[in-house]
Design an enzyme around this catalytic site. Structure first.
Site, PDB file in Angstrom:
ATOM      1  N   GLN A  95      -3.001   2.134   9.998  1.00  0.00           N
ATOM      2  CA  GLN A  95      -1.679   2.226   9.383  1.00  0.00           C
ATOM      3  C   GLN A  95      -0.701   3.042  10.229  1.00  0.00           C
ATOM      4  O   GLN A  95       0.498   2.766  10.244  1.00  0.00           O
ATOM      5  CB  GLN A  95      -1.773   2.849   7.988  1.00  0.00           C
ATOM      6  CG  GLN A  95      -2.465   1.981   6.954  1.00  0.00           C
ATOM      7  CD  GLN A  95      -3.926   2.336   6.789  1.00  0.00           C
ATOM      8  OE1 GLN A  95      -4.593   2.718   7.751  1.00  0.00           O
ATOM      9  NE2 GLN A  95      -4.454   2.220   5.587  1.00  0.00           N
ATOM     10  N   ASN A 100      -6.099  12.104  -0.017  1.00  0.00           N
ATOM     11  CA  ASN A 100      -5.204  11.314   0.836  1.00  0.00           C
ATOM     12  C   ASN A 100      -6.065  10.443   1.753  1.00  0.00           C
ATOM     13  O   ASN A 100      -7.301  10.491   1.721  1.00  0.00           O
ATOM     14  CB  ASN A 100      -4.287  12.239   1.641  1.00  0.00           C
ATOM     15  CG  ASN A 100      -3.135  11.482   2.280  1.00  0.00           C
ATOM     16  OD1 ASN A 100      -2.448  10.711   1.611  1.00  0.00           O
ATOM     17  ND2 ASN A 100      -2.921  11.682   3.566  1.00  0.00           N
ATOM     18  N   LYS A 101      -5.417   9.667   2.577  1.00  0.00           N
ATOM     19  CA  LYS A 101      -6.111   8.748   3.486  1.00  0.00           C
ATOM     20  C   LYS A 101      -7.209   9.466   4.251  1.00  0.00           C
ATOM     21  O   LYS A 101      -7.058  10.611   4.690  1.00  0.00           O
ATOM     22  CB  LYS A 101      -5.100   8.127   4.439  1.00  0.00           C
ATOM     23  CG  LYS A 101      -5.691   7.142   5.444  1.00  0.00           C
ATOM     24  CD  LYS A 101      -6.401   5.985   4.773  1.00  0.00           C
ATOM     25  CE  LYS A 101      -5.505   5.217   3.842  1.00  0.00           C
ATOM     26  NZ  LYS A 101      -6.215   4.096   3.170  1.00  0.00           N
ATOM     27  N   ARG A 156       0.853  -1.180   0.000  1.00  0.00           N
ATOM     28  CA  ARG A 156       0.000   0.000   0.000  1.00  0.00           C
ATOM     29  C   ARG A 156       0.891   1.233   0.000  1.00  0.00           C
ATOM     30  O   ARG A 156       2.097   1.147   0.185  1.00  0.00           O
ATOM     31  CB  ARG A 156      -0.935   0.009   1.217  1.00  0.00           C
ATOM     32  CG  ARG A 156      -0.269  -0.439   2.500  1.00  0.00           C
ATOM     33  CD  ARG A 156      -0.692   0.335   3.697  1.00  0.00           C
ATOM     34  NE  ARG A 156      -0.490   1.753   3.542  1.00  0.00           N
ATOM     35  CZ  ARG A 156       0.683   2.360   3.744  1.00  0.00           C
ATOM     36  NH1 ARG A 156       1.756   1.676   4.049  1.00  0.00           N
ATOM     37  NH2 ARG A 156       0.769   3.664   3.602  1.00  0.00           N
ATOM     38  N   GLY A 157       0.256   2.390  -0.219  1.00  0.00           N
ATOM     39  CA  GLY A 157       0.978   3.630  -0.418  1.00  0.00           C
ATOM     40  C   GLY A 157       1.094   3.894  -1.908  1.00  0.00           C
ATOM     41  O   GLY A 157       1.514   3.016  -2.668  1.00  0.00           O
ATOM     42  N   ASP A 206      -2.386  10.741  -2.416  1.00  0.00           N
ATOM     43  CA  ASP A 206      -2.648   9.734  -3.436  1.00  0.00           C
ATOM     44  C   ASP A 206      -2.980  10.369  -4.781  1.00  0.00           C
ATOM     45  O   ASP A 206      -2.857   9.721  -5.815  1.00  0.00           O
ATOM     46  CB  ASP A 206      -3.793   8.820  -2.994  1.00  0.00           C
ATOM     47  CG  ASP A 206      -3.353   7.882  -1.891  1.00  0.00           C
ATOM     48  OD1 ASP A 206      -2.988   6.745  -2.203  1.00  0.00           O
ATOM     49  OD2 ASP A 206      -3.365   8.294  -0.718  1.00  0.00           O
ATOM     50  N   ARG A 238      -6.687  -0.502  -7.330  1.00  0.00           N
ATOM     51  CA  ARG A 238      -6.866   0.652  -6.437  1.00  0.00           C
ATOM     52  C   ARG A 238      -7.031   1.887  -7.307  1.00  0.00           C
ATOM     53  O   ARG A 238      -6.051   2.486  -7.726  1.00  0.00           O
ATOM     54  CB  ARG A 238      -5.654   0.838  -5.508  1.00  0.00           C
ATOM     55  CG  ARG A 238      -5.394  -0.249  -4.497  1.00  0.00           C
ATOM     56  CD  ARG A 238      -6.468  -0.400  -3.434  1.00  0.00           C
ATOM     57  NE  ARG A 238      -6.684   0.797  -2.647  1.00  0.00           N
ATOM     58  CZ  ARG A 238      -5.959   1.156  -1.585  1.00  0.00           C
ATOM     59  NH1 ARG A 238      -4.942   0.404  -1.195  1.00  0.00           N
ATOM     60  NH2 ARG A 238      -6.257   2.237  -0.899  1.00  0.00           N
TER      61      ARG A 238
END
Length: 353
Positions: free
Chosen positions: A203, A254-255, A57-58, A244, A100
Site C-alpha cells: 500500500q 494498525n497495518k 480500504r482504510g 484501525d 473486515r
C-alpha cells in the site's frame, strides 16, 4: 494555519468513494498506480465483497462504504417504518460487518445507520441516505482538523516517515496521517516524506507514493526492512501512522509492521504519532490483547503482481494488523484534540462521554 487552509484544495484532489444516487463507485485500489478505475456497486453484497477484497480500504473509507451499502440494501426492503426496516436490513448489515472485522469504523458506521433507523418513520430511506452522507462529510471535516492539530506538533523542517496508506484513498478525503503530512508540507513544517512499502499488498509503494505525487509531494520509498536503519542515520524526526482501532488504554491496532516501527522509533529517539478520527477509538476494548487480529489468505505472501516469488509447497502466516502498546506512542491525534503519552486515564478523560 491560514496558509494551509488556503491549500486544502491543492492537497485534496482524490476521492475514492463516489455516490451517484444510483450506485456506489469505489476507486479500485488493487489496480493503482497503473490503472485508475472505479467499480460500480449496485447492492450491499457487492459493497461487502469490495471491502473484503481491498477494492476499498482504510478504516474510515470502509465505514463510509458500508454506510452507503446499507442505503443500497434498503432498495430491496419494503417497510412502513425505520424500526421495521432495521429488522429486514440486519442480514445485509451483518454481511457488511463481517467483511473486515478489525477496523472499528465499520461497526461504528453500521451502528449509526441502525440508530437513525430506530426513530425514523415512513421516510426512513431518506433518513439513511442523509446519515451516510453525514458520515462522509464529517470524516472529511475531521481529517482537515486533525491535519491542523498534528502538524502543529512538528518542528519546521522536519523529515517524517509513514506506513501503509492513510490519505484520501483511505478516507473521505485529505486523510488521517497523510492529512497531517499534507498540512505539514503546506506549512513548511515537513521537508521530506519517507514511505514504507508495506508488504504484502504494498500500500505504501502503490498507493501512498502515487497519492502524494498527485499533490506535488515527492516521497522517498523505502523497504520495510530498511526503516530502523533509516532512523539510525538520523533522517527521521517523526513516524506518523493511522489506526484501525484505538483501545481504552491507548493501545493501537494498525497495518502489520506498525509495531516494528514504533519499537525502532523509541530506540532511536524518533517521535511516534497516531492519527485517526474519534470513531476509531473503541472504549469498550480495554487493551490491545482483546483485539481480534484479522488474518488473510497465506497465498498473498507467495507472489507480487501475480508473479510467484516464494518456493512451492511452503506455508505462510499473514496477519493484517499488529498492536502498538500505548507506551510507545508519543501522541494520539483525533479531531477532538491531542493526547500526548496516552494512557487509560487520559483516554478516559477524552472519550468517556
Amino acid at each position: 494555519m491560514n496558509d494551509a487552509r488556503l491549500d486544502f484544495d491543492r492537497y485534496d484532489r482524490i476521492r475514492p468513494i463516489r455516490w451517484t444516487g444510483d450506485s456506489l463507485e469505489l476507486l479500485d485500489q488493487r489496480k493503482l498506480p497503473f490503472v485508475v478505475e472505479y467499480v460500480a456497486c449496485t447492492g450491499s453484497a457487492a459493497v461487502a465483497e469490495a471491502i473484503h477484497a481491498l477494492t476499498v480500504r482504510g478504516a474510515p473509507a470502509i465505514g463510509i462504504a458500508a454506510a452507503w451499502g446499507v442505503v443500497l440494501a434498503a432498495r430491496d426492503v419494503q417497510a412502513d417504518s425505520g424500526a421495521e426496516a432495521a429488522l429486514k436490513l440486519e442480514p445485509a448489515m451483518q454481511q457488511l460487518n463481517a467483511a473486515r472485522p478489525t477496523a472499528v469504523n465499520l461497526a461504528w458506521a453500521l451502528a449509526r445507520m441502525r440508530n437513525v433507523l430506530g426513530g425514523a418513520g415512513p421516510d426512513w430511506r431518506d433518513v439513511l441516505t442523509r446519515e451516510a452522507q453525514s458520515i462522509a462529510d464529517e470524516d472529511l471535516a475531521a481529517n482537515r482538523r486533525m491535519g491542523e492539530l498534528g502538524a502543529a506538533l512538528i518542528a519546521p523542517g522536519s523529515d517524517v516517515m509513514t506506513h501503509c496508506n492513510t490519505g484520501s484513498l483511505a478516507t473521505a478525503g485529505f486523510g488521517t496521517a497523510l492529512g497531517v503530512i499534507r498540512a505539514g508540507v503546506a506549512q513548511g513544517r515537513i521537508a521530506k516524506v519517507y514511505a514504507g512499502e508495506t508488504r504484502p499488498w504494498l500500500q505504501g509503494a502503490r498507493l501512498t507514493a502515487w497519492e502524494l505525487q498527485q499533490d506535488g509531494i515527492a516521497p522517498t520509498l523505502v523497504a520495510d526492512a530498511a526503516a530502523a536503519h533509516l532512523m539510525k542515520t538520523g533522517a527521521v524526526d517523526w513516524v506518523i501512522v493511522g489506526a484501525d482501532r484505538i483501545c481504552a488504554n491507548g493501545d493501537t491496532a494498525n497495518k502489520i509492521g506498525t509495531y516494528s516501527l514504533a519499537i525502532a522509533a523509541r530506540h532511536h529517539g524518533v517521535k511516534f504519532m497516531v492519527v485517526a478520527p474519534s470513531s476509531t477509538v473503541d472504549m469498550a476494548t480495554p487493551s490491545g490483547d482483546a483485539i481480534h487480529i484479522e488474518e488473510r489468505d497465506p497465498g498473498e505472501m507467495f507472489a507480487i503482481g501475480g508473479v510467484r516469488t516464494a518456493a512451492p509447497d511452503i506455508a505462510a502466516w499473514n496477519p493484517v494488523f499488529d498492536v502498538t502498546p500505548a507506551e510507545l506512542i508519543d501522541a494520539i491525534v483525533t479531531e477532538k484534540g491531542v493526547i500526548e503519552r496516552p494512557d487509560q486515564a487520559k483516554m478516559q478523560a477524552a472519550f468517556s462521554a
